[in-house]
Design a protein around this motif. Structure first.
Motif, PDB file in Angstrom:
ATOM      1  N   GLU A 142       4.768  -8.598   6.388  1.00 30.61           N
ATOM      2  CA  GLU A 142       4.411  -7.602   7.391  1.00 30.61           C
ATOM      3  C   GLU A 142       5.649  -6.959   8.031  1.00 30.61           C
ATOM      4  OE1 GLU A 142       3.636 -11.750   9.247  1.00 30.61           O
ATOM      5  OE2 GLU A 142       3.426 -10.754   7.299  1.00 30.61           O
ATOM      6  N   ASP A 143       6.819  -7.574   7.849  1.00 36.63           N
ATOM      7  CA  ASP A 143       8.045  -6.978   8.380  1.00 36.63           C
ATOM      8  C   ASP A 143       8.520  -5.803   7.533  1.00 36.63           C
ATOM      9  OD1 ASP A 143       8.152  -8.802  10.452  1.00 36.63           O
ATOM     10  OD2 ASP A 143       9.411 -10.214   9.348  1.00 36.63           O
ATOM     11  N   PHE A 144       7.982  -5.671   6.320  1.00 32.42           N
ATOM     12  CA  PHE A 144       8.411  -4.608   5.410  1.00 32.42           C
ATOM     13  C   PHE A 144       7.185  -3.868   4.878  1.00 32.42           C
ATOM     14  CE2 PHE A 144      11.351  -8.159   5.208  1.00 32.42           C
ATOM     15  CZ  PHE A 144      12.554  -7.554   5.526  1.00 32.42           C
ATOM     16  N   PRO A 145       6.442  -3.190   5.747  1.00 30.93           N
ATOM     17  CA  PRO A 145       5.211  -2.533   5.310  1.00 30.93           C
ATOM     18  C   PRO A 145       5.505  -1.369   4.371  1.00 30.93           C
ATOM     19  CG  PRO A 145       5.764  -1.838   7.522  1.00 30.93           C
ATOM     20  CD  PRO A 145       6.740  -2.924   7.165  1.00 30.93           C
ATOM     21  N   CYS A 146       4.626  -1.183   3.398  1.00 33.08           N
ATOM     22  CA  CYS A 146       4.739  -0.026   2.503  1.00 33.08           C
ATOM     23  C   CYS A 146       4.000   1.142   3.130  1.00 33.08           C
ATOM     24  CB  CYS A 146       4.146  -0.362   1.133  1.00 33.08           C
ATOM     25  SG  CYS A 146       4.154   1.067   0.005  1.00 33.08           S
ATOM     26  N   LEU A 147       4.672   2.261   3.266  1.00 32.81           N
ATOM     27  CA  LEU A 147       4.069   3.450   3.854  1.00 32.81           C
ATOM     28  C   LEU A 147       3.415   4.332   2.798  1.00 32.81           C
ATOM     29  CD1 LEU A 147       6.906   4.387   6.372  1.00 32.81           C
ATOM     30  CD2 LEU A 147       4.816   3.074   6.806  1.00 32.81           C
ATOM     31  N   GLY A 148       3.495   3.901   1.541  1.00 36.75           N
ATOM     32  CA  GLY A 148       2.930   4.699   0.457  1.00 36.75           C
ATOM     33  C   GLY A 148       3.878   5.800   0.035  1.00 36.75           C
ATOM     34  N   GLU A 149       3.547   6.410  -1.096  1.00 37.75           N
ATOM     35  CA  GLU A 149       4.374   7.495  -1.603  1.00 37.75           C
ATOM     36  C   GLU A 149       4.328   8.687  -0.647  1.00 37.75           C
ATOM     37  OE1 GLU A 149       6.296   8.175  -4.442  1.00 37.75           O
ATOM     38  OE2 GLU A 149       6.328   6.008  -4.688  1.00 37.75           O
ATOM     39  N   PRO A 150       5.466   9.354  -0.428  1.00 42.47           N
ATOM     40  CA  PRO A 150       5.442  10.582   0.371  1.00 42.47           C
ATOM     41  C   PRO A 150       4.569  11.630  -0.327  1.00 42.47           C
ATOM     42  CG  PRO A 150       7.696   9.820  -0.034  1.00 42.47           C
ATOM     43  CD  PRO A 150       6.812   9.019  -0.920  1.00 42.47           C
ATOM     44  N   GLU A 151       4.155  12.620   0.417  1.00 44.81           N
ATOM     45  CA  GLU A 151       3.389  13.692  -0.197  1.00 44.81           C
ATOM     46  C   GLU A 151       4.203  14.327  -1.315  1.00 44.81           C
ATOM     47  OE1 GLU A 151       1.876  16.596   2.461  1.00 44.81           O
ATOM     48  OE2 GLU A 151       0.926  15.149   3.798  1.00 44.81           O
ATOM     49  N   ARG A 152       3.496  14.711  -2.366  1.00 50.66           N
ATOM     50  CA  ARG A 152       4.177  15.281  -3.523  1.00 50.66           C
ATOM     51  C   ARG A 152       4.984  16.508  -3.092  1.00 50.66           C
ATOM     52  NH1 ARG A 152       2.688  19.024  -7.314  1.00 50.66           N
ATOM     53  NH2 ARG A 152       0.617  19.225  -6.386  1.00 50.66           N
ATOM     54  N   PRO A 153       6.303  16.491  -3.336  1.00 55.70           N
ATOM     55  CA  PRO A 153       7.152  17.559  -2.792  1.00 55.70           C
ATOM     56  C   PRO A 153       7.111  18.853  -3.598  1.00 55.70           C
ATOM     57  CG  PRO A 153       8.487  16.006  -4.048  1.00 55.70           C
ATOM     58  CD  PRO A 153       7.086  15.457  -4.029  1.00 55.70           C
ATOM     59  N   ILE A 154       6.680  18.786  -4.852  1.00 54.67           N
ATOM     60  CA  ILE A 154       6.774  19.957  -5.707  1.00 54.67           C
ATOM     61  C   ILE A 154       5.531  20.825  -5.567  1.00 54.67           C
ATOM     62  CG2 ILE A 154       7.066  20.776  -8.067  1.00 54.67           C
ATOM     63  CD1 ILE A 154       9.483  19.345  -6.835  1.00 54.67           C
TER      64      ILE A 154
END
Length: 303
Positions: free
Chosen positions: A4-16
């Motif tokens: 829980e100290d290193f939560p995954c925020l998921g992939e950023p929104e697709r930049p392209i």
């Protein structure tokens, strides 16, 4: 260490996007297949994010396509996606081809890296782990069946893919890449039992990472925090925090400085895909992979 100290925020929104490509002077469909357009789009993404890293490529199908997966531009999501699995069953996979770095999109990604190196950029290359690559050659259902019913066969196939990934890492370094972003979310530790992760998934990741280390001289390898947290928890590595006092640093800036100062090869417990975000936890984490695996673990492998 707590997950829980290193939560995954998921992939950023697709930049392209088409607008981004238009502003960059790049053709949208070509940013996935032609070096010059990759470079223009990558530099525009870096500029918009105020990042210190320029990132390649813009999809996760590069390695799988080079190993025979059928890939086309998905009309719904606008990115290359597998249209048909090459194999139906693990038993169908007898021999995989070698990656050919002289043609196709793989060659274009490497050529884009060389162009960016000539411009003095810090280049990060996304490289997929063996299970994620395999998951684009065969259904995930077959992979999970193989974990329990054919671990020996699965290990053989992933070892073969791992050797090709190590060759890819070597080529990437030769073309100017200074950081590899490694992820294998198909077999995240949260998706399989601790025993299966210990005996198969984590072990295969360890073997692939050691192959990549041996094949290269100085390129740094950053593990996705979903991968690195489970990896350390299972005992395949340890970590040391490198603290920073400068509160204004982004994760990417801190990582770049830490890599230059320590010459460390492995890093993790952070999201390099969000390298433009403010530094969290006051530092970055250098990983030390185990030098070898114990004899008793060797005996745990099924055939």
């Amino acid at each position: 260490m707590r997950e829980e100290d290193f939560p995954c925020l998921g992939e950023p929104e697709r930049p392209i996007t088409e607008d981004l490509c238009r502003n960059a002077g790049a053709r949208y469909t070509s940013v996935f297949s032609k070096a010059e357009d990759m470079v223009r789009a990558a530099l525009e993404v870096k500029r918009l994010n105020r990042d210190v890293w320029v990132k390649l490529p813009f999809c996760v199908t590069i390695e799988a396509e080079a190993l025979g997966a059928e890939v086309s531009l998905n009309s719904l999501y606008g990115v290359p996606a597998v249209t048909r699995f090459r194999y139906e069953r693990l038993a169908d996979i007898e021999e995989l081809p070698h990656l050919d770095f002289s043609q196709g999109r793989l060659a274009e990604v490497l050529r884009a890296a060389a162009i960016l190196q000539a411009q003095g950029e810090n280049i990060m290359l996304n490289i997929e782990g063996p299970f994620t690559v395999l998951g684009q050659l065969i259904s995930a259902k077959e992979i999970y069946k193989g974990l329990y019913r054919q671990p020996g066969k699965l290990n053989q196939i992933c070892a073969r893919i791992g050797k090709e990934l190590a060759r890819y890492a070597q080529e990437a370094e030769c073309h100017g890449v200074s950081l590899l972003s490694y992820a294998d979310p198909t077999v995240a530790s949260s998706l399989v039992s601790p025993q299966i992760y210990q005996q198969i998934c984590g072990r295969i990741s360890w073997e692939v990472l050691k192959e990549m280390e041996a094949a290269t001289q100085r390129v740094a390898i950053h593990l996705c925090n979903v991968t690195s947290v489970g990896f350390e928890k299972a005992g395949f590595c340890t970590s040391d925090k490198i603290a920073f006092d400068v509160l204004q640093l982004t994760y990417g800036e801190a990582l770049l400085e830490a890599i230059h100062k320590s010459r460390g090869r492995f890093w993790g417990h952070g999201c390099v895909q969000r390298s433009y975000s403010p530094l969290c936890n006051g530092g970055v984490y250098q990983l030390q992979l185990r030098e070898s695996l114990a004899d008793e673990e060797e005996r745990n492998y099924g055939n």
